[in-house]
Design a protein around this motif. Sequence first.
Motif, PDB file in Angstrom:
ATOM      1  N   LEU A  38       0.823  -1.205   0.000  1.00  0.00           N
ATOM      2  CA  LEU A  38       0.000   0.000   0.000  1.00  0.00           C
ATOM      3  C   LEU A  38       0.859   1.257   0.000  1.00  0.00           C
ATOM      4  N   ALA A  39       1.987   1.228   0.729  1.00  0.00           N
ATOM      5  CA  ALA A  39       2.888   2.378   0.751  1.00  0.00           C
ATOM      6  C   ALA A  39       3.511   2.613  -0.622  1.00  0.00           C
ATOM      7  N   ILE A  40       3.873   1.517  -1.319  1.00  0.00           N
ATOM      8  CA  ILE A  40       4.420   1.664  -2.678  1.00  0.00           C
ATOM      9  C   ILE A  40       3.398   2.333  -3.582  1.00  0.00           C
ATOM     10  N   TRP A  41       2.157   1.887  -3.466  1.00  0.00           N
ATOM     11  CA  TRP A  41       1.109   2.444  -4.332  1.00  0.00           C
ATOM     12  C   TRP A  41       0.843   3.906  -4.013  1.00  0.00           C
ATOM     13  N   TRP A  42       0.704   4.248  -2.736  1.00  0.00           N
ATOM     14  CA  TRP A  42       0.313   5.606  -2.352  1.00  0.00           C
ATOM     15  C   TRP A  42       1.453   6.605  -2.517  1.00  0.00           C
ATOM     16  N   ASP A  43       2.684   6.195  -2.172  1.00  0.00           N
ATOM     17  CA  ASP A  43       3.814   7.122  -2.189  1.00  0.00           C
ATOM     18  C   ASP A  43       4.418   7.299  -3.578  1.00  0.00           C
ATOM     19  N   SER A  48       2.665   9.402  -9.422  1.00  0.00           N
ATOM     20  CA  SER A  48       3.445   9.415 -10.662  1.00  0.00           C
ATOM     21  C   SER A  48       2.640   8.946 -11.869  1.00  0.00           C
ATOM     22  N   LEU A  49       1.657   8.079 -11.678  1.00  0.00           N
ATOM     23  CA  LEU A  49       0.929   7.503 -12.801  1.00  0.00           C
ATOM     24  C   LEU A  49      -0.410   8.171 -13.071  1.00  0.00           C
ATOM     25  N   PHE A  50      -1.117   8.589 -12.038  1.00  0.00           N
ATOM     26  CA  PHE A  50      -2.488   9.049 -12.222  1.00  0.00           C
ATOM     27  C   PHE A  50      -2.609  10.208 -13.208  1.00  0.00           C
ATOM     28  N   PRO A  51      -1.787  11.274 -13.119  1.00  0.00           N
ATOM     29  CA  PRO A  51      -1.933  12.363 -14.107  1.00  0.00           C
ATOM     30  C   PRO A  51      -1.717  11.894 -15.537  1.00  0.00           C
ATOM     31  N   PHE A  52      -0.755  10.975 -15.720  1.00  0.00           N
ATOM     32  CA  PHE A  52      -0.481  10.489 -17.068  1.00  0.00           C
ATOM     33  C   PHE A  52      -1.600   9.584 -17.570  1.00  0.00           C
ATOM     34  N   PHE A  53      -2.224   8.834 -16.678  1.00  0.00           N
ATOM     35  CA  PHE A  53      -3.375   8.028 -17.075  1.00  0.00           C
ATOM     36  C   PHE A  53      -4.492   8.913 -17.619  1.00  0.00           C
ATOM     37  N   VAL A  54      -4.737  10.031 -16.951  1.00  0.00           N
ATOM     38  CA  VAL A  54      -5.782  10.949 -17.397  1.00  0.00           C
ATOM     39  C   VAL A  54      -5.445  11.517 -18.772  1.00  0.00           C
ATOM     40  N   ILE A  55      -4.185  11.916 -18.954  1.00  0.00           N
ATOM     41  CA  ILE A  55      -3.775  12.486 -20.244  1.00  0.00           C
ATOM     42  C   ILE A  55      -3.902  11.456 -21.360  1.00  0.00           C
ATOM     43  N   SER A  56      -3.507  10.213 -21.080  1.00  0.00           N
ATOM     44  CA  SER A  56      -3.609   9.186 -22.112  1.00  0.00           C
ATOM     45  C   SER A  56      -5.058   8.911 -22.487  1.00  0.00           C
ATOM     46  N   ALA A 230     -12.426   9.335 -13.988  1.00  0.00           N
ATOM     47  CA  ALA A 230     -13.071   8.156 -13.404  1.00  0.00           C
ATOM     48  C   ALA A 230     -12.413   6.866 -13.881  1.00  0.00           C
ATOM     49  N   SER A 231     -12.123   6.781 -15.180  1.00  0.00           N
ATOM     50  CA  SER A 231     -11.471   5.590 -15.713  1.00  0.00           C
ATOM     51  C   SER A 231     -10.059   5.428 -15.157  1.00  0.00           C
ATOM     52  N   SER A 232      -9.337   6.530 -15.011  1.00  0.00           N
ATOM     53  CA  SER A 232      -7.979   6.464 -14.475  1.00  0.00           C
ATOM     54  C   SER A 232      -7.981   6.058 -13.012  1.00  0.00           C
ATOM     55  N   LEU A 233      -8.973   6.518 -12.258  1.00  0.00           N
ATOM     56  CA  LEU A 233      -9.070   6.099 -10.860  1.00  0.00           C
ATOM     57  C   LEU A 233      -9.304   4.598 -10.748  1.00  0.00           C
ATOM     58  N   ARG A 234     -10.187   4.068 -11.584  1.00  0.00           N
ATOM     59  CA  ARG A 234     -10.418   2.622 -11.557  1.00  0.00           C
ATOM     60  C   ARG A 234      -9.144   1.863 -11.897  1.00  0.00           C
ATOM     61  N   LEU A 235      -8.413   2.351 -12.897  1.00  0.00           N
ATOM     62  CA  LEU A 235      -7.194   1.669 -13.322  1.00  0.00           C
ATOM     63  C   LEU A 235      -6.116   1.738 -12.244  1.00  0.00           C
ATOM     64  N   ILE A 236      -5.937   2.885 -11.613  1.00  0.00           N
ATOM     65  CA  ILE A 236      -4.894   3.011 -10.609  1.00  0.00           C
ATOM     66  C   ILE A 236      -5.233   2.195  -9.370  1.00  0.00           C
ATOM     67  N   ILE A 237      -6.516   2.016  -9.078  1.00  0.00           N
ATOM     68  CA  ILE A 237      -6.916   1.167  -7.956  1.00  0.00           C
ATOM     69  C   ILE A 237      -6.615  -0.299  -8.264  1.00  0.00           C
TER      70      ILE A 237
END
Length: 425
Positions: A38-43, A48-56, A230-237
């Motif tokens: 969980l720390a790896i994912w949150w920190d 690092s990934l969520f903004p790029f997921f949205v842009i893609s 919304a799609s990026s949040l699902r993917l990052i989860i």
Amino acid sequence: MSLYRRYSLPLSILMLLSLFVLMVAYPQSSLNAGLRGLAIWWDVLFPSLFPFFVISELLLGFGIVHFIGALLDPLMQPLFRVPGCGGFVAAVSCASGYPIGAKLTAKLWEQKWITRIEGERLVAFTTSSDPIFLIGAVSVGFFHQPEIALVLGAAHYGGVLIIGLLMRFHGARDTHGGQAEPASASTADVKTSTPSAHRLGHLRQALYAMHATRLEDGRPLGELLREAIASSLRLIIVVGGLVVFFCVILEALTNSGLMSVLHWLTASLLTACGLPSTLTESIVGGIFEVTLGAQAAGRATGVALPFKVAAAAFVLSWGGLSVHAQVASILNMTNLRYIPFLLARAAHGVISAMLALLLWRPLMGQGNTPVFAPLYTFSWSPAFSPTILLQGLVFFGCLLAGMLTLSCLSMGASYLFAWLKRAYR
């Protein structure tokens, strides 16, 4: 494959029950492992990934990926022996990462755009890491050195190209590929089937494909942004869930003693080949889950930076058993075979690792910046040493054999179950 499909469920249940027993027997260590994941994912992964997921997602909505896919259409048949529609799969897979390539390949097979052999070629080299994860999570998040993204990307995507060229010889003797030959089509033809579109030049045709995709999507910018988030949040989860899950799985296997044996074997191979044994955690973790292996490569101590980057390139190209499980489940709904994909992933890992070592000096230069400091503390000669190349080939060859053995255990167990069933009838 029918036997594998028949007995994969009881084997999966047996493995899950064993892991459940180990988690119950060691609850505290399982909890700590989950917290580490969980720390790896949150920190690291989330910021690092969520903004790029949205842009893609926005780029997909605007049709940029369709534009690139249409430009790649003429190259697919002569280079990789797949129809032009494979250019769209390659473009989307490169932008979105695994296992998008397998999903799109399965759709093309269902719609009879490709044969079985062409599908196996396509899924073998379009399953790759996305540049967002390679740059944002690995280079910046785990290594804290954005400069290595150049070598890491060149090694990884150069390996994709080599695997694609090698896979063109797959099924060369099978002219039909297990089903009737489909009609020839391309992404541009699918998106621009009007007569006026065919009279356009190739670049204009690609622009027309992007414009047609945008018109077909039709969502305004505000709605597109909301759905992208919304799609990026699902993917990052989902990414976070996989990291936490495999952290707990690895901890359970460690408590059982199995991981100790695997670590010892890998460390022995590394030492015998003259490579740093501190990369053991990265390679072993990467066999199971790509994020854990990449993080372990970044935090390895006492290792020259080129070897750490090579280990990360191997992990990214192999993909981890988590990606393999997703791809196998997708291919299970088609007649595409998993074994060619498995061999391609293993070969991609070895090729990418060797490319990272070969391209380090040409791409990174001879500078004296801190990025290059580890090179002079680990007996790395100014000229590339053939001995290092040979040692790396020996090690990765042994590792390739070990991975193929582990990956085929489930299929072997399936045949054993079938034999026992026939014997007791």
